[in-house]
Motif scaffolding. Sequence first.
Motif, PDB file in Angstrom:
ATOM      1  N   GLU A  69       1.220  -1.147  -0.080  1.00 41.80           N
ATOM      2  CA  GLU A  69       0.016   0.093   0.091  1.00 41.80           C
ATOM      3  C   GLU A  69       0.777   0.504  -0.235  1.00 41.80           C
ATOM      4  O   GLU A  69       0.238   2.498  -0.390  1.00 41.80           O
ATOM      5  CB  GLU A  69      -0.935   0.123   0.881  1.00 41.80           C
ATOM      6  N   ALA A  70       2.061   0.879   0.550  1.00 39.23           N
ATOM      7  CA  ALA A  70       2.639   2.308   0.608  1.00 39.23           C
ATOM      8  C   ALA A  70       3.627   2.293  -0.734  1.00 39.23           C
ATOM      9  O   ALA A  70       3.116   4.202  -0.786  1.00 39.23           O
ATOM     10  CB  ALA A  70       3.989   2.392   1.678  1.00 39.23           C
ATOM     11  N   SER A 114       2.512   2.157  -3.901  1.00 38.25           N
ATOM     12  CA  SER A 114       1.678   2.484  -3.760  1.00 38.25           C
ATOM     13  C   SER A 114       1.278   3.891  -4.112  1.00 38.25           C
ATOM     14  O   SER A 114       0.835   4.689  -5.063  1.00 38.25           O
ATOM     15  CB  SER A 114       0.355   1.861  -3.994  1.00 38.25           C
ATOM     16  N   GLY A 115       0.929   4.227  -2.817  1.00 37.80           N
ATOM     17  CA  GLY A 115       0.712   5.853  -2.563  1.00 37.80           C
ATOM     18  C   GLY A 115       2.165   6.715  -2.796  1.00 37.80           C
ATOM     19  O   GLY A 115       1.484   7.381  -3.200  1.00 37.80           O
ATOM     20  N   ILE A 116       3.180   6.039  -2.921  1.00 38.32           N
ATOM     21  CA  ILE A 116       4.621   6.337  -2.711  1.00 38.32           C
ATOM     22  C   ILE A 116       4.183   6.959  -4.611  1.00 38.32           C
ATOM     23  O   ILE A 116       4.735   7.950  -4.920  1.00 38.32           O
ATOM     24  CB  ILE A 116       5.798   5.507  -2.615  1.00 38.32           C
ATOM     25  N   GLU A 125       1.910   6.667  -6.413  1.00 46.30           N
ATOM     26  CA  GLU A 125       1.104   7.390  -6.643  1.00 46.30           C
ATOM     27  C   GLU A 125       1.101   9.061  -7.230  1.00 46.30           C
ATOM     28  O   GLU A 125       1.270   9.695  -8.153  1.00 46.30           O
ATOM     29  CB  GLU A 125      -0.237   7.548  -6.121  1.00 46.30           C
TER      30      GLU A 125
END
Lengths: 253, 93
Positions: free
Chosen positions: A154-155, A157-159, A161
């Motif tokens: 998740e982290a 993916s967040g980065i 994005e």
Amino acid sequence: MSVMKRLSGIVQAKTNKLLDKAEDPRESLDLSYQKQLESLQKVRRSVADVTTAKKRIELQANQLQQSADKLQQQAKAALGQGNEDLAREALARRAALAEQLTDLKTQHDQVAGQEVKLVDTAQRLQSQVDSFRTKKETMKATYTAAEAQTKIGEAVSGISESMSDAGMSMQRAQDKIDGMQARAGAMDELLSSGALTNLTAPVDDIQAELDKVSKTDTVDTELAALKAEIGASGPAGELGAATPAASPETPAS
Amino acid sequence: MIVRILGEAQYDVPEDQRGTLDDLDKTLVKAVEADDEPGFTSALQALAAEVRRVGTTLPDDAFIPSELVVPFADASLDETKRLLADAAPSDEG
């Protein structure tokens, strides 16, 4: 179709391209960090490009402004000589330049707006890089293998994005300056080739006309002075008394 | 839910605001479909303003993917259309 959902899909697709499918999720943290640093470099370079583009517009605007000012003065001088046609011509050319100037100002504002936004993007990215540097180490140390799989995923993916967003912002600025560069290049070419001198070179025509008038004036004055001189010292037999008043003044030159 | 405004920030928006955002999104879709530039501009600004109003900005160290993405708030209709046409997501992953 929802705009927000569709756009979210597009951003995700871009983000997936950035993701590295590392075997070990912990490894993907380091890879993401590397990408983040690269992304920050790119944004910074992009800021420099935008600033350069902005300065170029400012230079061109200055050149045009000087030409416009000169035309304004020439219009005034022409009116002083009573040559209304010439004054009209100078003002018409000045109006054409003013149009170009307005256009340049619009472009300048747009580029300046992009500059501000990219500087913001760079700052945000910098702050994310700083916090991710420490956070990724904490994550590596604290998560069990099972947790790592989801949380790190998740982290990352967040980065990614955020990097996609930064990438899109850069692309946006680039598109704006590309269009502008093309026009600026064309205008530079016109300025150097003398074709835009169709606008500014007429300045010379006008100046030549103004100079011609003042030269004619001078010639007329000198001619009159000469006539007076000759009239004074010439053979008195002819029209000796015709210009008696002029004779004592002439040696002034 | 997490909403991103492109070029701006991510916001944590309370779940009960979903309906409001959906309605604003629908207005935006209509403007895009009708090629209505002024309508598009006001709908986009209304949507972005609502996200900012009801949402809380995520801190820079929150690394979370977004569920919804709002276009650049000052984008033109043309630019947004190009963005949306960019890579229409297919269902195949």
